[in-house]
Design an enzyme around this catalytic site. Structure first.
Site, PDB file in Angstrom:
ATOM      1  N   LYS A 266       0.848  -1.198   0.000  1.00  0.00           N
ATOM      2  CA  LYS A 266       0.000   0.000   0.000  1.00  0.00           C
ATOM      3  C   LYS A 266       0.877   1.238   0.000  1.00  0.00           C
ATOM      4  CE  LYS A 266      -3.254   2.654   2.871  1.00  0.00           C
ATOM      5  NZ  LYS A 266      -4.182   2.648   4.035  1.00  0.00           N
ATOM      6  N   ASP A 271      -2.707  10.320   3.316  1.00  0.00           N
ATOM      7  CA  ASP A 271      -4.102   9.911   3.491  1.00  0.00           C
ATOM      8  C   ASP A 271      -4.849  10.954   4.310  1.00  0.00           C
ATOM      9  OD1 ASP A 271      -6.511   8.634   3.724  1.00  0.00           O
ATOM     10  OD2 ASP A 271      -5.791   7.050   5.078  1.00  0.00           O
ATOM     11  N   LYS A 278     -10.369  13.025   7.566  1.00  0.00           N
ATOM     12  CA  LYS A 278      -9.911  12.703   8.914  1.00  0.00           C
ATOM     13  C   LYS A 278      -9.876  13.969   9.763  1.00  0.00           C
ATOM     14  CE  LYS A 278      -6.790   8.863   7.681  1.00  0.00           C
ATOM     15  NZ  LYS A 278      -7.427   7.812   8.470  1.00  0.00           N
ATOM     16  N   ASP A 289       1.540   6.499   5.314  1.00  0.00           N
ATOM     17  CA  ASP A 289       0.565   5.525   4.796  1.00  0.00           C
ATOM     18  C   ASP A 289       1.057   4.802   3.533  1.00  0.00           C
ATOM     19  OD1 ASP A 289      -1.839   4.271   5.336  1.00  0.00           O
ATOM     20  OD2 ASP A 289      -3.063   5.680   4.180  1.00  0.00           O
ATOM     21  N   ASP A 348     -12.275   7.032   3.264  1.00  0.00           N
ATOM     22  CA  ASP A 348     -11.084   6.841   4.096  1.00  0.00           C
ATOM     23  C   ASP A 348     -10.664   5.363   4.151  1.00  0.00           C
ATOM     24  OD1 ASP A 348      -8.980   7.543   5.711  1.00  0.00           O
ATOM     25  OD2 ASP A 348     -10.185   7.827   7.530  1.00  0.00           O
ATOM     26  N   ARG A 352      -7.629  -0.452   0.898  1.00  0.00           N
ATOM     27  CA  ARG A 352      -8.117  -1.723   0.334  1.00  0.00           C
ATOM     28  C   ARG A 352      -8.501  -1.561  -1.138  1.00  0.00           C
ATOM     29  NH1 ARG A 352     -12.548  -2.057   4.978  1.00  0.00           N
ATOM     30  NH2 ARG A 352     -10.890  -0.902   5.992  1.00  0.00           N
TER      31      ARG A 352
HETATM   32  N1  BES Z   1      -4.374   4.672   6.645  1.00  0.00           N
HETATM   33  C1  BES Z   1      -5.499   4.393   7.444  1.00  0.00           C
HETATM   34  C2  BES Z   1      -5.191   3.395   8.566  1.00  0.00           C
HETATM   35  C3  BES Z   1      -4.251   3.899   9.611  1.00  0.00           C
HETATM   36  C4  BES Z   1      -4.722   4.612  10.692  1.00  0.00           C
HETATM   37  C5  BES Z   1      -2.903   3.619   9.514  1.00  0.00           C
HETATM   38  C6  BES Z   1      -3.838   5.066  11.644  1.00  0.00           C
HETATM   39  C7  BES Z   1      -2.012   4.064  10.456  1.00  0.00           C
HETATM   40  C8  BES Z   1      -2.483   4.784  11.530  1.00  0.00           C
HETATM   41  C9  BES Z   1      -6.623   3.808   6.585  1.00  0.00           C
HETATM   42  O1  BES Z   1      -6.658   4.261   5.289  1.00  0.00           O
HETATM   43  C10 BES Z   1      -7.906   4.203   7.218  1.00  0.00           C
HETATM   44  O2  BES Z   1      -8.174   5.357   7.277  1.00  0.00           O
HETATM   45  N2  BES Z   1      -8.661   3.217   7.668  1.00  0.00           N
HETATM   46  C11 BES Z   1      -9.898   3.449   8.282  1.00  0.00           C
HETATM   47  C12 BES Z   1     -10.896   2.439   7.775  1.00  0.00           C
HETATM   48  C13 BES Z   1     -12.308   2.718   8.160  1.00  0.00           C
HETATM   49  C14 BES Z   1     -12.806   3.953   7.452  1.00  0.00           C
HETATM   50  C15 BES Z   1     -13.149   1.514   7.802  1.00  0.00           C
HETATM   51  C16 BES Z   1      -9.724   3.320   9.784  1.00  0.00           C
HETATM   52  O3  BES Z   1      -8.971   2.439  10.216  1.00  0.00           O
HETATM   53  O4  BES Z   1     -10.289   4.106  10.520  1.00  0.00           O
HETATM   54 ZN    ZN Z   2      -4.852   4.853   4.492  1.00  0.00          ZN
HETATM   55 MN    MN Z   3      -7.731   6.059   5.064  1.00  0.00          MN
END
Ligand code: BES
Ligand code: ZN
Ligand code: MN
Length: 499
Positions: A266, A271, A278, A289, A348, A352
């Site tokens: 990834k 992000d 966010k 990220d 967000d 995936r």
């Molecule tokens: N890049 C983030 C995950 C992340 C969060 C990595 C904190 C490192 C530190 C990912 O893209 C994300 O935002 N995931 C969301 C998914 C949700 C919207 C289903 C999350 O984990 O909140």
């Molecule tokens: Zn992310």
């Molecule tokens: Mn995200």
């Protein structure tokens, strides 16, 4: 990278800023453990240990004047904790103690490391720890503070078998490995105004060329080619940014390969969350990220430099997740490479989406195993904290990754993919939705990815927490980008190469 040499000379006779020796706790106090240290020096240190406040605990580092019997200016006493039941020290203990000691020497020029290593594997662990600890990210510092922080430039490893072929091989491997980890850390630490999909793709070409990764071919699909090729995940996520997405493919195919492994990373260079934006607090850490893609790049480079007899293809899924005027919306449906449609309920959950395109590409190209690595979910940290990564997927591959991680000293823990959570990913409109039920978010993300690997044996590594250290340095791990995953992926490939 610090320059590392092996020496068979008595370490007390070597001129350097510091001589690093080990301490450990025993039933009757503190013992000094070091390679080839004269008994008189050992005895004096052991007698003084209580008054120096030295306990021998792992992570403890004390610097004391070296005295007239030692050529170095200071002695650095680094704790090794307790011995294993068989009297040795665990490889990870050696790595960590060497890393702590070398890290404490930032600002010095040279050090002799004389930690106890009874064989080439242990010596390799000491070399790795020392080199991994000799790291600082100063590319953007114009001030003098940077010079003070500069890592030790010259490391001499004192060992009684300095001339053996095994020792030399172990040191050479440690150098390649540490270069890969440092390269990964550098990319993670690079500010996102300078690291974006196109510049990341350029960095991949540069790394292959400058590190001498012979036989690695780099191909890049740009935003237009991705759209035309039906890569709807990368296209959808990337369209909110003025800096378009890229899919970088790194091919290493040695003549006598024992297998063909795909690594998919990834690479969200920043992000923001997109339209599902966010909160501002902590958003800066989302420059990390892309840690999965960075790890994949440097693993492929290291595999080539090591000349591993296994074919490896790296896929870097690069995009910037921004809320621009053309950004994808919650409720958009995108068609991924291969034809599956996805309803984007939360922009967000972008990782995936780009990973799906990468996984499909890997499967199209024909691999006997696919591993993916991603900073995929905040839920990873809820489940396992900031220092333990997760691995899930087909049982046998998942377990193979866990064994590789244990062998190299990275902390991964197996997680399940519970079938009932797959229901939460149902969409009213498309084949699948990009978010599932609230609980077990890391597992839902894993189940989403599973939809795109078909029958190919696969494992998914979620490194969200461990890839970026927002607290202080520890052991051989600095603050900021950690380079986690590189050693596990390499360990996996090495095990495959040996099978
Ligand atoms: N890049 C983030 C995950 C992340 C969060 C990595 C904190 C490192 C530190 C990912 O893209 C994300 O935002 N995931 C969301 C998914 C949700 C919207 C289903 C999350 O984990 O909140
Ligand atoms: Zn992310
Ligand atoms: Mn995200």
């Amino acid at each position: 990278m610090a320059d590392l040499t092996l020496t068979g000379k008595n370490p007390t006779t070597l001129t350097a800023d510091a001589l690093v020796v080990g301490t450990c706790s025993t039933s009757d106090g503190v013992a000094v453990v070091a390679d080839q240290l004269p008994a008189a020096v050992v005895e004096q240190l052991e007698t003084l240990a209580p008054r120096l406040g030295v306990s021998g605990a792992l992570g403890e580092v004390r610097t004391v004047p070296a005295g007239k019997d030692v050529a170095a200016d200071v002695l650095v006493l680094t704790g090794l904790g307790e011995r294993e039941p068989d009297g040795t020290f665990a490889h990870e203990t050696l790595r960590s103690a060497a890393g702590s000691a070398v890290r404490s020497l930032a600002g010095s020029d040279s050090a002799v490391v004389a930690l106890p290593a009874v064989d080439a594997d242990e010596l390799g662990a000491v070399a790795e720890g020392a080199l991994l600890g000799a790291y600082a990210y100063t590319a953007y510092r114009a001030d003098q503070a940077a010079a003070k922080q500069a890592p030790v430039a010259r490391l001499q490893l004192a060992t009684s078998f300095a001339r053996s072929a095994e020792a030399r091989t172990a040191a050479a491997r440690a150098e390649i490995l540490a270069t890969a980890v440092h390269g990964t850390r550098d990319l993670v630490n690079t500010p996102p105004n300078d690291l974006f999909p196109a510049s990341f793709a350029d960095a991949a070409k540069t790394a292959v060329k400058e590190l001498g990764a012979k036989g690695v071919k780099v191909t890049v699909l740009d935003d237009k080619q991705l759209a035309a090729g039906g890569y709807g995940g990368l296209t959808g996520v990337g369209q909110g940014s003025t800096r378009g997405p890229r899919l970088v493919k790194l091919t290493y195919a040695p003549a006598k390969a024992t297998g063909k492994v795909a690594l998919v990373g990834k690479g969200i260079t920043f992000d923001t969350g997109g339209i599902s934006i966010k909160p501002a607090a902590g958003m800066d850490s989302m420059k990390s990220d892309m840690a999965g893609a960075a790890a994949v790049l440097h693993t492929v480079v290291a595999a080539a430099r090591l000349g591993l007899p296994v074919a490896v293809t790296g896929y870097l899924c690069l995009a910037e997740n921004m809320p621009g005027g053309n950004a994808q919306r919650p409720a958009d449906v995108v068609r991924m490479r291969g034809g599956k449609t996805v309803e984007v309920l939360n922009t967000d959950a972008e990782g995936r989406l780009v990973m799906a395109d990468g996984l499909v590409s890997a499967v199209e190209d024909g691999h006997d195993t696919v591993l993916d690595i991603a900073t995929l979910t905040g839920a990873q940290m809820v489940a396992l904290g900031k220092r333990v990564s997760a691995v899930m997927g087909a049982d046998s591959v998942r377990d193979e990754v866990k064994v590789a991680a244990d062998t190299v000293g990275e902390r991964f823990w197996p997680m399940p993919l519970p079938e009932e959570l797959a229901e939460g990913l149902r969409s009213k409109t498309a084949d699948i939705a990009n978010v599932g039920e609230r609980w077990g978010g890391m597992l839902s993300a894993g189940l989403f990815l599973r939809e795109f690997v078909g029958e190919t044996p696969w494992a998914h590594l979620d490194i969200a927490g461990p890839s970026f250290n927002e607290s202080g340095a520890f052991g051989y791990t600095p603050a900021g980008g950690t380079g986690v995953g590189v050693r596990t992926l390499l360990g996996f490939l090495e095990a495959r190469a040996a099978s």
